[in-house]
Design a protein around this motif. Structure first.
Motif, PDB file in Angstrom:
ATOM      1  N   VAL A   4       0.864  -1.187   0.000  1.00  0.00           N
ATOM      2  CA  VAL A   4       0.000   0.000   0.000  1.00  0.00           C
ATOM      3  C   VAL A   4       0.896   1.230   0.000  1.00  0.00           C
ATOM      4  O   VAL A   4       1.894   1.266   0.729  1.00  0.00           O
ATOM      5  CB  VAL A   4      -0.871   0.002   1.281  1.00  0.00           C
ATOM      6  N   VAL A   5       0.547   2.218  -0.817  1.00  0.00           N
ATOM      7  CA  VAL A   5       1.262   3.495  -0.771  1.00  0.00           C
ATOM      8  C   VAL A   5       0.249   4.614  -0.659  1.00  0.00           C
ATOM      9  O   VAL A   5      -0.795   4.574  -1.322  1.00  0.00           O
ATOM     10  CB  VAL A   5       2.122   3.718  -2.040  1.00  0.00           C
ATOM     11  N   SER A   6       0.528   5.590   0.176  1.00  0.00           N
ATOM     12  CA  SER A   6      -0.266   6.813   0.105  1.00  0.00           C
ATOM     13  C   SER A   6       0.590   8.019   0.433  1.00  0.00           C
ATOM     14  O   SER A   6       1.455   7.968   1.307  1.00  0.00           O
ATOM     15  CB  SER A   6      -1.481   6.760   1.024  1.00  0.00           C
ATOM     16  N   GLY A   7       0.343   9.079  -0.304  1.00  0.00           N
ATOM     17  CA  GLY A   7       1.071  10.329  -0.095  1.00  0.00           C
ATOM     18  C   GLY A   7       0.235  11.274   0.723  1.00  0.00           C
ATOM     19  O   GLY A   7      -0.973  11.373   0.548  1.00  0.00           O
ATOM     20  N   ILE A   8       0.887  11.955   1.618  1.00  0.00           N
ATOM     21  CA  ILE A   8       0.208  12.894   2.500  1.00  0.00           C
ATOM     22  C   ILE A   8       0.669  14.282   2.115  1.00  0.00           C
ATOM     23  O   ILE A   8       1.866  14.546   2.048  1.00  0.00           O
ATOM     24  CB  ILE A   8       0.588  12.586   3.965  1.00  0.00           C
ATOM     25  N   PHE A  37       3.725   5.136   3.824  1.00  0.00           N
ATOM     26  CA  PHE A  37       3.054   6.437   3.901  1.00  0.00           C
ATOM     27  C   PHE A  37       4.145   7.511   3.865  1.00  0.00           C
ATOM     28  O   PHE A  37       5.086   7.466   4.659  1.00  0.00           O
ATOM     29  CB  PHE A  37       2.253   6.561   5.201  1.00  0.00           C
ATOM     30  N   PHE A  38       4.004   8.428   2.922  1.00  0.00           N
ATOM     31  CA  PHE A  38       5.073   9.418   2.813  1.00  0.00           C
ATOM     32  C   PHE A  38       4.509  10.839   2.770  1.00  0.00           C
ATOM     33  O   PHE A  38       3.355  11.064   2.421  1.00  0.00           O
ATOM     34  CB  PHE A  38       5.927   9.162   1.562  1.00  0.00           C
ATOM     35  N   ILE A  39       5.345  11.776   3.120  1.00  0.00           N
ATOM     36  CA  ILE A  39       4.968  13.187   3.105  1.00  0.00           C
ATOM     37  C   ILE A  39       5.426  13.771   1.770  1.00  0.00           C
ATOM     38  O   ILE A  39       6.620  13.754   1.453  1.00  0.00           O
ATOM     39  CB  ILE A  39       5.589  13.920   4.305  1.00  0.00           C
ATOM     40  N   ALA A  40       4.455  14.239   0.995  1.00  0.00           N
ATOM     41  CA  ALA A  40       4.716  14.618  -0.403  1.00  0.00           C
ATOM     42  C   ALA A  40       5.310  16.024  -0.497  1.00  0.00           C
ATOM     43  O   ALA A  40       4.669  16.943  -0.996  1.00  0.00           O
ATOM     44  CB  ALA A  40       3.432  14.491  -1.216  1.00  0.00           C
ATOM     45  N   ASP A  41       6.545  16.162  -0.051  1.00  0.00           N
ATOM     46  CA  ASP A  41       7.144  17.497  -0.063  1.00  0.00           C
ATOM     47  C   ASP A  41       7.613  17.925  -1.456  1.00  0.00           C
ATOM     48  O   ASP A  41       7.627  19.110  -1.763  1.00  0.00           O
ATOM     49  CB  ASP A  41       8.255  17.624   0.987  1.00  0.00           C
ATOM     50  N   LEU A 129       4.775  12.239 -11.228  1.00  0.00           N
ATOM     51  CA  LEU A 129       5.482  12.080  -9.955  1.00  0.00           C
ATOM     52  C   LEU A 129       4.647  11.208  -9.013  1.00  0.00           C
ATOM     53  O   LEU A 129       5.180  10.333  -8.317  1.00  0.00           O
ATOM     54  CB  LEU A 129       5.748  13.461  -9.326  1.00  0.00           C
ATOM     55  N   MET A 130       3.363  11.415  -9.011  1.00  0.00           N
ATOM     56  CA  MET A 130       2.496  10.611  -8.151  1.00  0.00           C
ATOM     57  C   MET A 130       2.528   9.139  -8.584  1.00  0.00           C
ATOM     58  O   MET A 130       2.565   8.238  -7.738  1.00  0.00           O
ATOM     59  CB  MET A 130       1.066  11.166  -8.198  1.00  0.00           C
ATOM     60  N   ALA A 131       2.557   8.903  -9.887  1.00  0.00           N
ATOM     61  CA  ALA A 131       2.652   7.519 -10.387  1.00  0.00           C
ATOM     62  C   ALA A 131       3.966   6.903  -9.917  1.00  0.00           C
ATOM     63  O   ALA A 131       3.999   5.747  -9.467  1.00  0.00           O
ATOM     64  CB  ALA A 131       2.554   7.500 -11.911  1.00  0.00           C
ATOM     65  N   LYS A 141      -2.590  -1.109  -3.782  1.00  0.00           N
ATOM     66  CA  LYS A 141      -3.696  -0.411  -3.130  1.00  0.00           C
ATOM     67  C   LYS A 141      -3.232   0.976  -2.686  1.00  0.00           C
ATOM     68  O   LYS A 141      -2.155   1.123  -2.103  1.00  0.00           O
ATOM     69  CB  LYS A 141      -4.196  -1.196  -1.917  1.00  0.00           C
ATOM     70  N   VAL A 142      -4.086   1.961  -2.942  1.00  0.00           N
ATOM     71  CA  VAL A 142      -3.742   3.344  -2.623  1.00  0.00           C
ATOM     72  C   VAL A 142      -4.923   4.002  -1.909  1.00  0.00           C
ATOM     73  O   VAL A 142      -5.925   4.335  -2.544  1.00  0.00           O
ATOM     74  CB  VAL A 142      -3.395   4.130  -3.918  1.00  0.00           C
ATOM     75  N   PRO A 143      -4.831   4.144  -0.590  1.00  0.00           N
ATOM     76  CA  PRO A 143      -5.953   4.777   0.137  1.00  0.00           C
ATOM     77  C   PRO A 143      -5.986   6.284  -0.110  1.00  0.00           C
ATOM     78  O   PRO A 143      -5.197   7.027   0.455  1.00  0.00           O
ATOM     79  CB  PRO A 143      -5.658   4.445   1.614  1.00  0.00           C
ATOM     80  N   VAL A 144      -6.877   6.707  -0.974  1.00  0.00           N
ATOM     81  CA  VAL A 144      -7.041   8.134  -1.301  1.00  0.00           C
ATOM     82  C   VAL A 144      -8.515   8.444  -1.494  1.00  0.00           C
ATOM     83  O   VAL A 144      -9.339   7.539  -1.629  1.00  0.00           O
ATOM     84  CB  VAL A 144      -6.305   8.520  -2.611  1.00  0.00           C
ATOM     85  N   GLY A 145      -8.826   9.704  -1.521  1.00  0.00           N
ATOM     86  CA  GLY A 145     -10.201  10.137  -1.733  1.00  0.00           C
ATOM     87  C   GLY A 145     -10.590  10.097  -3.204  1.00  0.00           C
ATOM     88  O   GLY A 145      -9.758   9.870  -4.080  1.00  0.00           O
ATOM     89  N   GLN A 150      -8.653   9.944 -10.824  1.00  0.00           N
ATOM     90  CA  GLN A 150      -8.067  10.145 -12.153  1.00  0.00           C
ATOM     91  C   GLN A 150      -6.539  10.002 -12.120  1.00  0.00           C
ATOM     92  O   GLN A 150      -5.940   9.457 -13.041  1.00  0.00           O
ATOM     93  CB  GLN A 150      -8.460  11.532 -12.696  1.00  0.00           C
ATOM     94  N   HIS A 151      -5.930  10.479 -11.041  1.00  0.00           N
ATOM     95  CA  HIS A 151      -4.483  10.325 -10.916  1.00  0.00           C
ATOM     96  C   HIS A 151      -4.094   8.855 -10.855  1.00  0.00           C
ATOM     97  O   HIS A 151      -3.056   8.454 -11.383  1.00  0.00           O
ATOM     98  CB  HIS A 151      -3.980  11.050  -9.660  1.00  0.00           C
ATOM     99  N   LEU A 152      -4.927   8.061 -10.218  1.00  0.00           N
ATOM    100  CA  LEU A 152      -4.617   6.633 -10.138  1.00  0.00           C
ATOM    101  C   LEU A 152      -4.765   5.954 -11.487  1.00  0.00           C
ATOM    102  O   LEU A 152      -3.994   5.066 -11.836  1.00  0.00           O
ATOM    103  CB  LEU A 152      -5.528   5.959  -9.113  1.00  0.00           C
TER     104      LEU A 152
HETATM  105  N1  TRP Z   1      -2.045  13.874  -4.856  1.00  0.00           N
HETATM  106  C1  TRP Z   1      -2.294  13.430  -3.513  1.00  0.00           C
HETATM  107  C2  TRP Z   1      -3.227  14.455  -2.819  1.00  0.00           C
HETATM  108  O1  TRP Z   1      -3.343  15.566  -3.278  1.00  0.00           O
HETATM  109  C3  TRP Z   1      -1.034  13.301  -2.709  1.00  0.00           C
HETATM  110  C4  TRP Z   1      -0.143  12.257  -3.276  1.00  0.00           C
HETATM  111  C5  TRP Z   1       1.065  12.463  -3.876  1.00  0.00           C
HETATM  112  C6  TRP Z   1      -0.382  10.861  -3.274  1.00  0.00           C
HETATM  113  N2  TRP Z   1       1.594  11.266  -4.254  1.00  0.00           N
HETATM  114  C7  TRP Z   1       0.736  10.282  -3.895  1.00  0.00           C
HETATM  115  C8  TRP Z   1      -1.422  10.059  -2.805  1.00  0.00           C
HETATM  116  C9  TRP Z   1       0.827   8.896  -4.072  1.00  0.00           C
HETATM  117  C10 TRP Z   1      -1.329   8.688  -2.983  1.00  0.00           C
HETATM  118  C11 TRP Z   1      -0.218   8.119  -3.597  1.00  0.00           C
HETATM  119  O2  TRP Z   1      -3.817  14.129  -1.824  1.00  0.00           O
END
Ligand code: TRP
Length: 331
Positions: A4-8, A37-41, A129-131, A141-145, A150-152
């Motif tokens: 699982v990956v998710s960006g914060i 889980f990473f911080i998307a700086d 970059l998100m990909a 699996k990517v827990p996002v809203g 569309q990004h996924l």
């Molecule tokens: N775009 C996501 C957001 O705005 C943040 C994000 C960046 C992200 N890279 C990601 C989420 C990779 C999931 C996986 O919330």
């Protein structure tokens, strides 16, 4: 174990909506999946923060996610810019991401409309970059809203395109994921929709708010002039307060105020007082941990280093293989 990956996003403090929403997903998932889980700086650079703001935001996000229950022993929590392999994969994926599809992305069009004077290339390639963030760990699996759907889809497109180009079944397809349908929607205090940091001052209760700040915000929450018939349906601003109560108060308390409302004997001042105290109680452990961790530079450094090590181990394996597949080979 599935990955699982998710960006914060490294902007803004966490509010109750984040906490009872996405974060509960993360907390449950860390027990059952191999979580990153990473911080998307890096993503935040599209809006050109000052160095001090950038660092402060990343630190605050790290503190609050740890305080709220992400366990660095279970999940890998890291800062995106600590893993340079991500930017390398981003470059490779950019070679097969096309202007047309990037320009058509809804989030890009929204940002162009909102800030026509800052249409930079990083904004255009945000989905690339998100990909890279996702497929570098071969996450499925990517827990996002909903807004990230569309990004996924684009992440799947870029991964599949790589696989096809090099005739190699390498990257698996990532899909948006929500842990069960138990998530509650947390309304804001403005009498309208959901809690959000951009909905205006006073709409959101932040995990880092002091008890005084919480009481003040709840006192100012929008209400009406009271029920006019027994057992009437509640207007949205009142329903919102009851929905918040459902989350932080006991069932007895909720039933008590519901009964008063139905009998037209409710006093909103009393309800707000109770709601505020229950919010203060519900957030107290997190607030205490935020305060404890915020001053523990050693702990934060250790967590970030451990996360970076684990993330780089996974990411560098992928980059090694990707380089080989692309044809960057040793003589
Ligand atoms: N775009 C996501 C957001 O705005 C943040 C994000 C960046 C992200 N890279 C990601 C989420 C990779 C999931 C996986 O919330």
């Amino acid at each position: 174990m599935e990955t699982v990956v998710s960006g914060i996003r490294s902007t803004g403090n966490l509010h109750l909506g984040n906490y009872y929403g996405a974060l509960q997903n993360f907390i449950k998932m860390q027990d059952e999946y191999n979580c990153f889980f990473f911080i998307a700086d890096l993503h935040s650079l599209t809006t050109h923060p000052t160095p001090a703001d950038l660092h402060g935001n990343v630190k605050q996000v790290l503190i609050e996610y740890l305080a709220a229950g992400i366990d660095p022993e279970k999940a890998t929590i890291y800062v995106q810019s600590d893993v340079p392999e991500v930017t390398e994969l981003y470059l490779y994926l950019n070679m097969n991401a096309y202007m047309g599809e990037l320009e058509r992305a809804t989030s890009f069009k929204d940002k162009v409309r909102a800030n026509p004077e800052n249409v930079n290339a990083g904004l255009l390639t945000y989905p690339v970059l998100m990909a890279a963030d996702i497929i570098i760990h071969k996450a499925v699996k990517v827990p996002v809203g909903k807004d990230q759907e569309q990004h996924l889809e684009m992440a799947r497109t870029f991964g599949n395109r790589f696989n096809r180009l090099y005739n190699h079944d390498y990257f698996p397809e990532p899909y948006a994921f929500s842990f069960g349908d138990s998530l509650v929607k947390i309304p804001g205090l403005d009498g309208k929709g959901k809690m959000g940091k951009s909905e205006g001052e006073g709409n959101a209760i932040f995990l880092s708010d002091t008890p005084e700040a919480i009481r003040k915000k709840v006192t100012r929450a929008v209400t009406d002039s009271g029920p006019t018939v027994e057992n009437q349906q509640k207007p949205q601003e009142i329903q919102n307060l009851f929905d918040l109560m459902k989350v932080v108060s006991t069932p007895d308390t909720l039933a008590h105020f519901d009964e008063l409302y139905n009998k037209m004997a409710i006093r909103y001042g009393d309800l707000k007082k109770q709601l505020a105290e229950d919010m203060v109680l519900a957030t107290a452990p997190i607030r205490d941990r935020i305060n404890a961790i915020a001053n523990d530079a050693d702990y934060l450094r250790k967590v970030a280093e451990m996360g970076a090590d684990k993330a780089r181990e996974s990411a560098s394996r992928t980059i090694r293989e990707v380089r080989e597949i692309i044809g960057f080979r040793k003589f």
